[in-house]
Design a protein around this motif. Structure first.
Motif, PDB file in Angstrom:
ATOM      1  N   UNK A  98      34.731  52.287  41.491  1.00 33.21           N
ATOM      2  CA  UNK A  98      35.975  52.854  40.957  1.00 33.21           C
ATOM      3  C   UNK A  98      37.045  51.777  40.835  1.00 33.21           C
ATOM      4  N   UNK A  99      37.099  50.916  41.834  1.00 30.45           N
ATOM      5  CA  UNK A  99      38.070  49.811  41.785  1.00 30.45           C
ATOM      6  C   UNK A  99      37.782  48.885  40.601  1.00 30.45           C
ATOM      7  N   UNK A 100      36.526  48.602  40.347  1.00 30.53           N
ATOM      8  CA  UNK A 100      36.165  47.728  39.227  1.00 30.53           C
ATOM      9  C   UNK A 100      36.444  48.402  37.885  1.00 30.53           C
ATOM     10  N   UNK A 139      40.087  48.064  37.414  1.00 32.31           N
ATOM     11  CA  UNK A 139      40.421  46.668  37.104  1.00 32.31           C
ATOM     12  C   UNK A 139      40.171  46.343  35.634  1.00 32.31           C
ATOM     13  N   UNK A 140      39.052  46.790  35.089  1.00 30.69           N
ATOM     14  CA  UNK A 140      38.649  46.383  33.740  1.00 30.69           C
ATOM     15  C   UNK A 140      39.139  47.325  32.649  1.00 30.69           C
ATOM     16  N   UNK A 141      39.352  48.607  32.974  1.00 33.66           N
ATOM     17  CA  UNK A 141      39.583  49.572  31.902  1.00 33.66           C
ATOM     18  C   UNK A 141      40.851  50.409  32.043  1.00 33.66           C
ATOM     19  N   UNK A 142      41.578  50.293  33.167  1.00 31.68           N
ATOM     20  CA  UNK A 142      42.745  51.160  33.346  1.00 31.68           C
ATOM     21  C   UNK A 142      43.806  50.926  32.284  1.00 31.68           C
ATOM     22  N   UNK A 145      26.877  43.696  43.930  1.00 35.11           N
ATOM     23  CA  UNK A 145      25.567  44.072  44.471  1.00 35.11           C
ATOM     24  C   UNK A 145      24.891  42.890  45.165  1.00 35.11           C
ATOM     25  N   UNK A 146      25.036  41.694  44.597  1.00 32.76           N
ATOM     26  CA  UNK A 146      24.407  40.524  45.196  1.00 32.76           C
ATOM     27  C   UNK A 146      25.158  40.050  46.433  1.00 32.76           C
ATOM     28  N   UNK A 169      29.199  42.109  35.004  1.00 32.82           N
ATOM     29  CA  UNK A 169      29.137  40.864  35.770  1.00 32.82           C
ATOM     30  C   UNK A 169      29.764  41.045  37.147  1.00 32.82           C
ATOM     31  N   UNK A 170      30.873  41.760  37.202  1.00 32.76           N
ATOM     32  CA  UNK A 170      31.507  42.026  38.492  1.00 32.76           C
ATOM     33  C   UNK A 170      30.657  42.962  39.343  1.00 32.76           C
TER      34      UNK A 170
END
Length: 779
Positions: free
Chosen positions: A540-542, A545-548, A396-397, A390-391
């Motif tokens: 990479x930032x996302x 954010x979600x998995x680190x 992309x949009x 979703x992020x």
């Protein structure tokens, strides 16, 4: 001689005894006092003594000042005794008068634990307390050992892991003849260490004691021995340093029987608060000596002996009643209880506010952390992947809130730079000969020395934005784009093969078109590399954010590898499409938008002819006519009249000029205008196509194929998918530890708030005073 473990106050709960302090269980005031003291005890049990300024009494003193004997006389139990420092951690004593037989329980208050740890069963025999406390202290000094194994003696014990500890041994004593009081005994201040001990012990003890007594709500019970010079007792100096006004310190003199004859005056001046004045004044006690302890003296007999000493022994028996009320353990205990109660009452409102503030802070800190993962591992993994996707979709949009730093916003700005870079490569045709001496030699100075007299905008139409379309790039042009008409002529003549006179090969136009398109790949590569780098960084930032938080299970690295692999695949396809697009443009000139081409050709033809008229000089009257010098003159009107008589009807200046012989450069201007017109059509088409390829192949296709890429890669190694998901969800230990710590703190403070908000039997908490229900009628 009896061993230290055999030295204790004898007696049972049934023996009559003195219960001073706050013990008067029949009154409402007693019940109220018992309740507020219990509140502080509960907060201690929650381990909040390290996090809040809890009201309490801390007993401090230098070595061998009789501190342990004083505590024993107050509590009625025997503390561990040994050569050197006996107390190596805070020992809390909670005394409670209840209508049942004497009992004692020991707990460990360990900072890393949410709740207190019960250390053994209830003790019914006072003689067992000393050993239990000794083992409890060993447990806190050896934190790697199981406390219960230390208790039952099965733990393998060597040297202590710690010399001193801030964890607390809590001794809970209750019975019919027990005072209502709570205090904590701290290690004695030391100035030197024995063989086998560490020099750092001196500072460790000082830091431990300082950490407790520096709190504003801590009453300091300062034990001073009359046996040695007061100036040499380090605990006194520390107390004065941390409580310079003396508002929190209650000093007590011990060993008054050891005062040398003739030396009483200085000690009596202290007791009378004439020297070293303290808000609460001085007290004096006398405890059983070593011989009496070894003889098994009872606690009651010890108190009788103390009273007899002060009643019959000069100079104590000769003091006025005001000073005599400060002699003896019961007087001290009663004063401590009253002072502690007043301190708690004054502190409770502020304490509640502090607890509520800490709860709010903890909630904010917890809100910053990811929620604990619970439930089916496969479901949780896919839930996180969907949130990640979703992020990515929003990225992309395009997200308006990202502002100018957003990916799509950057892409938009970069497209404009790219368009301008291609536009700047357009041929800069000059419809006049190269200045003498500069033919074939281009420099920036040459370009700057030639000024255009034409407008760079198209005045016949508007662009999509409503602004006039620019027909030429703005700013300083690259001298390599500069082409003079004589150079075009030379190229046309040299390229001629079998053409009829005044006809020129089509190859001349294709040459110039290809020449000015050959470097289109450079700004194209620059645009692509910038957008690919930005996209990669954002992805990479996302992932972070979600998995680190799941780095321990390698979930973040797994997703990062999949994402980068998929990005590389999309990038390969995008580059192929870009190379194909460049190749098509460089293959040969082509367009089916002939009306656009013809429109631009007309515009550039007009521009080039106008520029030529400005720069190229004709002879005599023709030049004057072309430059407009004879407009509206009598001569021009006569000429037009006479030509009309000859049959040239409806002539004007423009039509007259058409009758003139053609400019020999018109054919070259036609070549220049067509090449320039085609470049204008082609570069617009090219910048649109390249931008759409990057947007579609790199960004949109990546997002649309992300799900299948993740699903394929995560389930491709043949391992059980559920097991993999379960292993993925191993969180970063630092996050787990922080969340657990904050959660434990929240539970502690929430329990504290409930206790502080629900004081049984209390109707009003106002102006630092607690009011019991029975006392309300007085208001």
């Amino acid at each position: 001689m009896s061993s230290p473990s055999e030295m204790s106050f004898s007696g049972t709960d049934d023996e009559p005894g003195f219960a001073g302090g706050l013990s008067n269980p029949e009154t409402t005031q007693y019940k109220l006092r018992r309740q507020v003291i219990d509140i502080v005890n509960h907060l201690m049990s929650y381990g909040l003594q390290h996090k809040l300024d809890l009201p309490g009494i801390a007993v401090i003193g230098s070595q061998s000042v009789g501190k342990s004997s004083l505590i024993e006389s107050i509590s009625g139990i025997t503390l561990p005794r040994a050569t050197g420092t006996c107390t190596r951690c805070p020992i809390e004593c909670r005394l409670s008068r209840v209508d049942r037989e004497w009992s004692c329980e020991v707990y460990l208050l360990i900072a890393r634990e949410l709740r207190e740890v019960k250390f053994g069963d209830v003790i019914k025999d006072k003689r067992d307390v000393e050993d239990r406390i000794r083992r409890a202290q060993l447990a806190v000094l050896n934190p790697s050992k199981d406390p219960l194994k230390v208790l039952d003696g099965t733990a393998a014990m060597g040297s202590n892991e710690l010399s001193f500890s801030t964890d607390v041994v809590s001794v809970r004593i209750s019975g019919r003849n027990v005072d209502d009081l709570s205090f904590v005994d701290l290690p004695g201040i030391i100035v030197s260490v024995r063989d086998g001990n560490k020099d750092s012990d001196i500072d460790d003890v000082r830091n431990l004691v300082t950490g407790v007594i520096k709190k504003p709500s801590c009453l300091i019970l300062l034990v001073i021995s009359c046996e040695s010079d007061i100036e040499n007792q380090g605990a006194r100096r520390l107390a004065k340093q941390l409580d310079p006004t003396g508002d929190r310190t209650i000093p007590v003199l011990t060993k008054p029987d050891r005062i040398a004859a003739g030396s009483y005056r200085s000690w009596l001046d202290l007791l009378e608060n004439k020297e070293e004045r303290f808000k609460h004044g001085w007290y004096c006690v006398k405890q059983a000596d070593q011989e009496q302890l070894e003889g098994g003296i009872t606690w009651e007999d010890a108190r009788k002996n103390e009273r007899s000493f002060f009643d019959k022994k000069a100079p104590w028996s000769q003091l006025d009643e005001r000073i005599r009320s400060r002699l003896g353990t019961p007087a001290l205990t009663n004063a401590l209880g009253n002072t502690l109660f007043d301190l708690i009452v004054a502190r409770l409102p502020g304490l509640l506010r502090e607890v509520e503030a800490r709860l709010e802070t903890i909630q904010k800190e917890l809100a910053k952390l990811p929620s604990k993962v619970e439930g089916d591992p496969v479901t949780e993994v896919w839930k996180m992947i969907e949130e990640f996707k979703s992020d990515v979709q929003a990225l992309v949009l395009g997200r308006a809130q990202d502002g100018e730093k957003g990916l799509i916003q950057n892409f938009r700005a970069s497209r404009e730079e790219f368009r301008e870079s291609i536009f700047q490569q357009a041929p800069d045709f000059k419809p006049y000969d190269c200045p003498a001496g500069l033919y074939g030699s281009r420099s920036l100075d040459v370009d700057q020395s030639i000024s255009s007299t034409t407008d760079d905008t198209d005045s016949s139409g508007e662009g999509a934005t409503g602004e006039l379309e620019r027909l030429e790039p703005s700013g300083t042009r690259n001298p390599k784009t500069l082409i003079y008409i004589d150079e075009v002529m030379d190229m046309a003549r040299n390229a001629a093969t079998r053409e009829l006179p005044e006809n020129y090969p089509y190859a001349v136009k294709t040459y110039f078109v290809g020449h000015f398109m050959k470097n289109w790949h450079m700004p194209t590569e620059k645009l692509y590399q910038k957008i690919e780098r930005l996209f990669s960084d954002e992805l990479t930032r996302l992932v972070t954010k979600h998995f680190s938080r799941f780095a321990a299970g390698a979930f973040d690295s797994e997703i990062q590898n999949i994402v980068m692999s998929q990005l590389e695949a999309c990038s390969t396809r995008a580059k192929e499409r870009i190379r194909a697009c460049i190749a098509l443009e460089q293959e040969e000139p082509f367009t089916i938008n002939e009306h656009y081409l013809q429109d631009y050709k007309t515009k550039y033809t007009h521009r080039y002819k106008a520029a030529r008229r400005h720069h190229v000089t004709r002879e005599g009257v023709l030049q004057q006519i072309m430059s407009g010098q004879v407009d509206n003159t009598e001569s021009l009107r006569n000429a037009l009249f006479h030509l009309g008589e000859l049959g040239f009807d409806g002539l004007d200046v423009e039509k007259l000029l058409r009758l003139l012989p053609p400019d020999p450069a018109d054919a070259m201007i036609e070549i220049m205008a067509e090449v320039r017109a085609y470049y204008q059509v082609a570069f617009k088409r090219f910048v649109d196509n390249i931008s759409m390829i990057i947007d579609y192949e790199l960004l949109k296709v990546f997002y649309r194929t992300l799900s299948i890429a993740i699903l394929t890669k995560l389930s491709s190694n043949g391992a059980d998918f559920r097991d993999r998901c379960n292993s993925f969800l191993n969180e970063d230990p630092s996050i787990v530890n922080l969340r657990d710590s904050l959660t434990q703190d929240y539970k502690r403070f929430e329990s504290a708030r409930l206790k502080l908000q629900n004081i049984p039997g209390v109707s009003v908490l106002s102006a630092g005073r607690l009011i019991a229900g029975d006392d309300m009628d007085s208001f």
